[in-house]
Structure formats: C-alpha cells, structure tokens
Design an enzyme around this catalytic site. Structure first.
Site: not given
Length: 543
Positions: A107, A209, A272, A333-334
């Site tokens: 990430d 990200d 992302e 994870h969001d």
C-alpha cells in the site's frame, strides 16, 4: 483443460489470472503478544494463504507512523514501524512469500504524509525553506478564514492554520495528514524514489492510496455544493469535489508511477479511485499507460439484486478501454463487510460472483470465513473518522477487527489484549472451525479458487450476460473450447434458469449449496432449478 498453477509459472501479466488478498496488518496475526498484528505474523500465516489458493498479498501500510490514521499518516516511506517489525522482517516475508509462489503488493500512500514527517517539519519553518513548496500552503481567504471551501474527507475544513508557518496548509483527511504538492518536481522524484526502494527489495507492485486526490486545482476554486446532501450525511458530502480531486494533470503523475514499476518487469500498479465509471476509466491511461487496475468498487456500493448487478456489469464492460483488464472488489478496510451487507447465506453467492466475473478479483481478509462487522463499544473506538463525526455510522473499526483463527482467547490472533475487540461469540466464523468442513464458506472459497485456476474460461474467457430477472443473474464464460454458465440466485426462494435456445447439454460443475449432487447424468437441456441462495456453475458438455 490445464492443471498448471499460474502462481508457479513464469510469464507476463500474472495479475490477469491471479487473485489478490488484502491483509490489514494490525489485524491479521500478532507474533509478539502486544495486541497488534505485525509482519512476522503475516509470515507465520502464509501457509493459510497458500492453502486457500490466492496469488498475491496486498498489505496495508506498515511504514513508520504516529498512527493518527493507523499507518495512512506516514513519517518515513522507506522503513518499517517498530510495532510491525523491521526491514529484516519485511525481507524475510518477501523471501518466504516468493518461495511459496505468492507475490507481495504494498500500500503506497503518496497523497499526504504525517505532520511529523521531516519534510513537513522543514516545510513549516519559513516561506523560504526549500521544502516549503513540498506541501500546499495558502494565505487566508478574504474573510481571514480558510482559503476556500474545501472539506476534509473526515469532516470539517480541509485547511488548518499553522502559527509557525503563518499560513494555512491543506489536508484532504486529518489535520495530521498534510497533502504533498505533486506539482513540485522534487516531490515527484522523492516519491518515485520511495517506490524504487521497495521495488529493489522485491515487491511485486503497489496499491496507490487515493490516487485521484494527487493533483488539486491550481486556482484553488471553491468546490460546488452537493444538492443531494441531507442532514445526517457525512460532512464531506456537502460538496462535490470537482476542484479538489481528479484534476486532468493527475494522469501525468500516474504515468510516471507506471513507468517506474514497468522498469522492474512484470509488476502491478493498482489505483484506489472512488469515481463515476466514465471518470474511473481515464485512470487506465492513454494507450493503457496508467494504472493496470483502477479499482472497481461497484459491487461494494451496489444494491443486491439481479437487474442492478447485471446493469453495472454491462456498463463496466462497455466502458473499458480497448485492452483494459477488468477487476472486481467485494470489500476492503474502508467498507462494511460483505457478510454484513448481504447476509451469511448470500455471502456464499457473493463469493461465486466475485470469482467468476471476468477480471482480477480482490478478497478482504476474513471474508473467506464470513467475518461480519463487529459492534465496537464507544470506549474502544479507534477510527479517527468515527471520533470526528460521531453518530453518523462512518466508523471503519467494525470491519478491521482481528482475524478469527480459532475459538481460543484472542481468536488465535494474539496472546495479549487485541487492539480492537474480538466478538465474544465467533459463531463458527473461524479458520479452525471451517477448514475441515466441506460445507463451510472457507472451503467454498478454496474450492472456487482451485476451480478458477483450472479453467481458462474463468481466468481468461469472455463474458456474456444471459439473464437478469427478479433474483436470477446468469452469464456465460467462454475460452479455449470451454463454455460455462454461471447462475446466481440472489434471493431466498427457488428459481428456474431457462437455458438459451439450442444450448448444449449441461452438467452441474460447482454449487454453493452443499446439498446439490454434482455427479450423475447431465442436467436437462431446457431448464435448471436453483435453490434459494444458491450459486451454480454449469459446464456445457459439447461446447
């Protein structure tokens, strides 16, 4: 039909046939009893991932960080936070993973740093400091307040006044996460060098990200109001981020990242990007020189019915640029966990949907055992968004709880006090409870992944929608003489799939329903009955 395992084969574009598995390192496995997962813990659990049958591990941030946003506030891009281990631990993890045929994706968080990063500390010292332009500093607006109306994604103004600097700085997220100025060539060089640091250590790619945030409007115009905002919505929904995100110049930055990873051979660049479909596709880049996989989050946001899902499949496939490779995501994870969004029964159907659509799938840790969002007591909340905007249901702690390995204390995740609570009733949602149960969700994932690897129609085949009526969704996958029909019942009541005219004889090859017999004579030519909450793969016998 080939029996070769793509994970162990050389050759280009492994990610086209591969499956990505996201690990949130704080929550996967704790090796030292401090209640927080770490790199040594991931290394200790590689055999689970190998047994499951995934191809690559995407690891959420583990860089040095004050942990204001749990690693998404980076204070050093070229090291490991002591809570997660050391660079030696990382090197050992990469070596072990590669030795098992598993790839490692990091990430990368290039939009913002921690306010504790040395770059920001230097930037705020004086307007003449060489690093001043590494961040986005502005004088107050005409009214003496923030320079414009841009809102933080975590609520409140995206501008914070700094007494030392005598100006406002911009932060798309927390005030402790100042945004870098990607219009500055020195920033670009430093961040691309950070990517090379990890590529030199053997990583197989990056998930970038908030890729669409990297460039902001150079005129700093106000974002327009969102007419759809309603009382009770998150603060960020007050505006449409027209000027603060997704600027045309961002694609030059993405191309530079792509050139960086391409210089190391067959590496992967994922973006992302939460944008409407037509804007998402631009991130494949001109001549496909952008991100290999701009993440496709449509299944996360979709209503769970056949016409809606068929519509988004059709629109997504039609929007892809020529040669662009699709991808699908069920959770991360969001976002709320899939088993919480659609229920335990439909989580089995969702697994089949994800692993039979055309393109590269991404799994979120724990979804393979049906983990659900946990209730987090108020005094155990850790997510800064939930703490900033309480009562709106925006918190992400419920989907970040520790991996449930077994029924022992700490769910086998830790011998200490876990950083987020483990549910008291695990309800059989553990690896230990499901590994040897042929009817479990875990075994369903494993068997589906094995079937996917063995059938070119699922990894490389074309897709044609056949049915999207009521709760029945059906499509065809075709490649190398293989023809498969995938039928998904998105509801609790039985449905009938009427086979296409002149369809060859079919036989059930795989079902999410353990009660369905797969041996014996072929199914009828004209129709097949699906039980409630059943997904079924049919093989055409004379394709």
């Amino acid at each position: 039909m080939t029996e070769a395992d793509p994970r162990t084969l050389p050759g280009p574009s492994w990610w086209r046939t591969g499956v990505i598995y996201q690990v949130y390192p704080r929550s996967f496995q704790d090796s030292d009893g401090d209640g927080v997962g770490d790199l040594a813990g991931i290394r200790a659990r590689l055999d689970h991932l190998l047994w499951l049958g995934v191809d690559a591990i995407w690891i959420s941030p583990f860089y040095p960080s004050p942990m204001a946003d749990f690693g998404y506030d980076v204070s050093d891009y070229c090291d490991v936070d002591p809570i997660f281990g050391t660079l030696a631990d990382f090197d050992a993890l990469v070596a072990d993973a590669h030795g098992k045929g598993l790839r490692i994706i990091l990430d990368f968080v290039p939009n913002h740093t921690s306010d504790q990063h040395p770059w920001f500390q230097q930037s705020r010292r004086a307007p003449s400091d060489p690093r001043r332009d590494w961040y986005i500093w502005r004088d107050p607006g005409p009214d003496g307040g923030p320079p414009n109306n841009w809102i933080s994604n975590f609520g409140g103004s995206a501008w914070t006044w700094d007494e030392t600097a005598g100006q406002y700085y911009y932060h798309a997220f927390l005030a402790q996460q100042p945004d870098l100025n990607w219009r500055n060539p020195q920033v670009r060089q430093a961040m691309l060098d950070a990517m090379r640091f990890w590529l030199d250590r053997g990583v197989d790619g990056f998930r970038v990200d908030v890729m669409w945030h990297l460039i902001k409007d150079d005129l700093f115009r106000d974002d327009p109001p969102n007419p759809a905002w309603r009382e009770g919505d998150a603060d960020i929904r007050r505006i449409l981020q027209l000027h603060s995100t997704d600027r045309p110049e961002v694609h030059e930055v993405v191309r530079a990242m792509r050139r960086t990873v391409d210089a190391y051979g067959d590496r992967l660049l994922i973006g992302e990007i939460y944008l409407p479909l037509e804007r998402l596709m631009a991130y494949y880049g001109e001549d496909l020189q952008g991100a290999h996989l701009p993440f496709n989050f449509q299944l996360i946001k979709s209503a769970w019915n056949a016409p809606t899902i068929a519509g988004l499949i059709r629109e997504y496939e039609a929007a892809l640029p020529e040669g662009g490779w699709p991808n699908w995501v069920l959770g991360n994870h969001d976002q709320k966990r899939i088993a919480s969004r659609v229920g335990s029964a439909q989580a089995r159907v969702a697994a089949m949907l994800l692993l039979t659509l055309r393109g590269t799938p991404t799994l979120y840790y724990g979804d393979e055992i049906g983990m659900q969002d946990s209730e987090i007591p108020t005094d155990r909340l850790r997510d800064p968004w939930a703490l900033n905007e309480p009562g709106l249901g925006v918190g992400r702690d419920p989907q970040r709880t520790p991996m449930q390995w077994c029924d022992a204390g700490g769910a086998g995740f830790t011998s200490g006090d876990p950083w987020l609570p483990v549910p008291q009733d695990l309800a059989g949602r553990t690896v230990a409870a499901q590994r040897d149960d042929p009817g479990s969700l875990l075994r369903l994932y494993r068997d589906l992944l094995a079937l996917r690897r063995s059938m070119p129609a699922l990894t490389q085949g074309s897709l044609r929608l056949l049915e999207a009526k009521g709760e029945l969704l059906a499509y065809e996958r075709l490649a190398q003489g293989q023809r498969l029909l995938v039928a998904l019942n998105l509801g609790p009541d039985p449905v009938q799939l009427v086979l296409p005219a002149a369809s060859p004889a079919v036989r059930p090859r795989f079902s999410t329903d353990p009660a369905r017999p797969l041996a014996g004579p072929a199914a009828e030519r004209d129709q097949v009955r699906l039980a409630g909450n059943e997904g079924l793969i049919l093989e055409c016998l004379d394709a």
